[in-house]
Design a protein around this motif. Structure first.
Motif, short mmCIF file in Angstrom:
data_model
loop_
_atom_site.label_atom_id
_atom_site.label_comp_id
_atom_site.label_asym_id
_atom_site.label_seq_id
_atom_site.Cartn_x
_atom_site.Cartn_y
_atom_site.Cartn_z
N THR A 280 0.84 -1.29 0.08
CA THR A 280 -0.06 0.14 0.07
C THR A 280 0.88 1.23 -0.01
OG1 THR A 280 -2.09 1.15 1.11
CG2 THR A 280 -0.21 0.02 2.62
N CYS A 281 0.42 2.34 0.19
CA CYS A 281 1.03 3.49 0.12
C CYS A 281 1.67 3.83 1.56
CB CYS A 281 0.11 4.82 0.09
SG CYS A 281 0.70 6.34 0.42
N PHE A 282 2.75 4.22 1.72
CA PHE A 282 3.73 4.37 3.02
C PHE A 282 4.08 5.72 3.23
CE2 PHE A 282 7.14 4.84 0.10
CZ PHE A 282 7.03 3.78 -0.73
N GLN A 283 3.21 6.67 2.55
CA GLN A 283 2.81 8.00 2.85
C GLN A 283 4.03 8.99 3.18
OE1 GLN A 283 0.30 6.94 6.30
NE2 GLN A 283 -0.16 5.13 5.31
N ARG A 284 5.28 8.80 3.34
CA ARG A 284 6.26 9.40 3.45
C ARG A 284 6.86 10.34 2.22
NH1 ARG A 284 11.51 8.24 7.50
NH2 ARG A 284 12.13 10.44 7.97
N CYS A 285 6.43 10.24 1.06
CA CYS A 285 7.09 10.47 -0.09
C CYS A 285 6.79 12.16 -0.35
CB CYS A 285 6.73 9.62 -1.34
SG CYS A 285 6.77 8.19 -0.89
N THR A 286 5.49 12.43 -0.09
CA THR A 286 5.08 13.71 -0.50
C THR A 286 5.79 14.62 0.38
OG1 THR A 286 3.26 13.76 1.37
CG2 THR A 286 2.52 13.03 -0.88
N TYR B 285 8.15 15.52 -9.19
CA TYR B 285 8.72 14.63 -8.34
C TYR B 285 7.97 13.35 -7.99
CZ TYR B 285 13.15 17.27 -7.05
OH TYR B 285 14.24 17.87 -7.07
N HIS B 286 6.67 13.89 -7.51
CA HIS B 286 5.73 12.73 -6.88
C HIS B 286 5.25 11.88 -8.05
CE1 HIS B 286 3.66 10.96 -3.85
NE2 HIS B 286 2.30 11.13 -4.40
N ARG B 287 5.29 12.05 -9.27
CA ARG B 287 5.05 11.22 -10.43
C ARG B 287 6.22 10.26 -10.59
NH1 ARG B 287 2.23 16.36 -13.57
NH2 ARG B 287 0.63 16.72 -11.79
N GLN B 288 7.41 10.70 -10.29
CA GLN B 288 8.49 9.84 -10.21
C GLN B 288 8.47 8.89 -9.07
OE1 GLN B 288 11.43 11.06 -8.20
NE2 GLN B 288 13.19 9.89 -8.84
N SER B 289 8.07 9.47 -7.99
CA SER B 289 7.87 8.60 -6.84
C SER B 289 6.95 7.36 -6.89
CB SER B 289 7.30 9.50 -5.80
OG SER B 289 7.66 9.29 -4.55
N HIS B 290 5.65 8.06 -7.51
CA HIS B 290 4.63 6.80 -7.95
C HIS B 290 5.11 5.68 -8.36
CE1 HIS B 290 0.39 8.17 -6.89
NE2 HIS B 290 1.10 9.01 -6.21
N GLY B 291 6.05 5.83 -9.64
CA GLY B 291 6.56 4.99 -10.83
C GLY B 291 7.28 3.75 -9.73
N GLY B 292 7.98 4.08 -8.62
CA GLY B 292 8.49 3.07 -7.88
C GLY B 292 7.81 2.49 -6.91
N CYS B 293 6.79 3.15 -6.12
CA CYS B 293 5.92 2.30 -5.05
C CYS B 293 4.83 1.62 -5.60
CB CYS B 293 5.12 3.44 -4.21
SG CYS B 293 3.70 4.37 -4.65
N LYS B 294 4.34 2.15 -6.87
CA LYS B 294 3.30 1.30 -7.51
C LYS B 294 3.78 -0.17 -8.11
CE LYS B 294 0.22 4.19 -6.38
NZ LYS B 294 -0.98 3.89 -5.27
#
Ligand code: SF4
Length: 478
Positions: free
Chosen positions: A99-105, A289-298
């Protein structure tokens, strides 16, 4: 102390006294509320991995701002390697939590502010960057989690902030004095606001001169006076309160709406105030930045979904069926494309004048567009492989019932060598990963809408270069 243990992180949240409501009731102790704690536990993995030999070198690094070893979730990228590492970390954590671990934003805000405060100072001779670096050192030294307060509630989307009938529908400065500013407004979809120590607020859109009061960026503690967290409803949320049928037995995601009811912010926590022409840049940097982040977590979450698909096939006795194998391969290539796109956005990053590295926005946005469509397809494939009980499996409470429990154990059996309860647990996990609204909606809207991703791609792509390629091949001059 630059690194907190997982337990120290949880205890540090207990010291905060945020104002919290959920389902119409005031929650005095959010950390021990099972619904919220499942989310805090997901964020706690970002601390837990930093303690583990296997991951310590990946998730921690030396900070040039403090000279100490810090968690990468507090460090704006200082190199291409930092950009790449964050995608790798996110993939691991996505598979670890499901799931989302919420610390990226929070990190995405730190990245955006570390670039834009410098740019504002260059133009206006202000001192936002110095204030920001002091705040950054505070975050790093105390290993704090930040939450991005970016998405305003927006009212009538056809009107700009100052044109709204109720001018508070975008967060704005309502008062300034020698000590600081007072802000009023609301921010929606604040995933993990109660898992965070600090709320970092940025403008939500590009602004015009008339919208000066809305061009504001700042940070406040999650328990600041006047700040109210109202935890949103999402599908499956009461399961955690009931303590049954949770699916993911360790982690979850919750998303409050935050209301800023005349919250005071001292000047040393204000990183932009009135510089309207930088509002678009700051939200653009954050979003990319957050869209790059999503590519990893998803991609990491898909890893867990692929694992669930393979196990369900084994439990159902279908693992050798060719169309089942193909569906699992289709899930794998979607994860790898997403991951590859986010890695590419990192490798193609560039150093900004402030010294911070920024990702390639076209690749980051392409990754997010891919996610928006393909996560849904991955979910569809997973349900297809798992079977119809994802929809309507009897509750664990029925399985515990002395009259019907043994009957359910008998009739919910799959492969003979697999305990019935394992099959039931895996069905529940599939339900959680595919159908929990808080997490699945973020596949589409997290980091901005699909239209926003396309606008960025259109703006940032070098169309003249592409036209030159075509003209040269066609033999067209000029
Ligand atoms: Fe991080 Fe956003 Fe992914 Fe959640 S959805 S894990 S905050 S990148």
């Amino acid at each position: 102390m630059a690194l907190k243990t997982k337990q120290q992180y949880i205890e540090s949240l207990r010291k905060l006294k945020p104002t919290v409501y959920m389902f119409g009731e005031k929650i005095e102790n959010p950390v021990d509320n099972p619904r919220i704690f499942a989310g805090i536990s997901a964020t706690a993995t970002t601390y837990e991995l930093a303690e583990m030999d296997e991951y310590r070198d990946l998730i921690t690094t030396a900070s040039p701002f403090t000279g100490e070893v810090v968690n990468r979730f507090t460090l704006p990228a200082q190199s291409i390697e930092d950009l790449v590492m964050r995608v790798k970390i996110n993939r691991i954590l996505g598979g670890y939590t499901g799931t989302c671990f919420q610390r990226c934003t929070g990190l995405d805000c730190l990245g955006a502010l570390s670039i834009v405060t410098h740019n504002i100072d260059q133009k206006y001779g202000t001192h936002y960057r110095d204030r920001f670096i002091d705040f950054l050192r505070y975050m790093q030294t105390n290993d704090l989690a930040g939450n991005a307060g970016v998405t305003d509630v927006k009212g009538d989307r056809s009107l700009s902030p100052h044109q709204q009938e109720d001018r508070d529908l975008y967060l704005r400065v309502v008062e300034k004095n020698r000590e600081g500013i007072t802000v009023r407004g609301a921010k929606a979809h604040q995933t993990g606001s109660l898992s965070s120590h600090e709320i970092i607020v940025l403008p939500t859109r590009a602004l015009r001169k008339e919208d000066e009061a809305y061009a504001v960026a700042f940070a406040i503690p999650a328990d600041a006076k006047g700040l109210i967290h109202i935890v949103g409803r999402s599908s499956l949320d009461t399961r955690e309160l009931e303590g049954v049928d949770c699916g993911n037995v360790r982690y979850s995601k919750y998303c409050p709406t935050l209301i800023f009811n005349d919250v005071f912010v001292p000047w040393d926590r204000v990183f932009m105030c009135g510089e309207v022409e930088f509002a678009g840049e700051i939200v653009g940097r954050f979003s990319a930045y957050h869209r790059q982040s999503h590519g990893g977590c998803k991609a990491g979450k898909i890893d867990a979904m692929i694992g669930a698909a393979q196990i369900m096939a084994e439990y159902n006795g279908t693992s050798k069926v060719s169309h089942i194998k193909e569906k699992i391969i289709d899930m794998i290539h979607r994860a790898e494309t997403l991951y590859g796109c986010s890695l590419a956005a990192s490798y193609e990053g560039k150093k900004e004048p402030s010294g911070t590295y920024f990702i390639d926005p076209v690749l980051a946005n392409a990754s997010k567009i891919h996610e928006g469509k393909e996560m849904a397809e991955v979910g569809r494939l997973l349900v297809d492989v798992a079977g119809g009980f994802v929809a309507d499996l009897p509750s664990d409470k029925d399985l515990e019932n002395s009259e019907i429990g043994p009957l359910l154990q008998k009739y919910l059996k799959g492969a003979a060598d697999v305990p019935t309860m394992n099959r039931i647990k895996m069905f529940r996990l599939v339900e959680k990963m595919v159908l929990e609204s808080a997490d699945t909606i973020s596949d589409i809207h997290g980091g901005g809408s699909a239209a926003a991703h396309r606008i960025t791609i259109s703006r940032e792509s070098d169309m003249e270069y592409k036209k030159r390629c075509a003209k040269r091949l066609a033999g067209i001059e000029g």
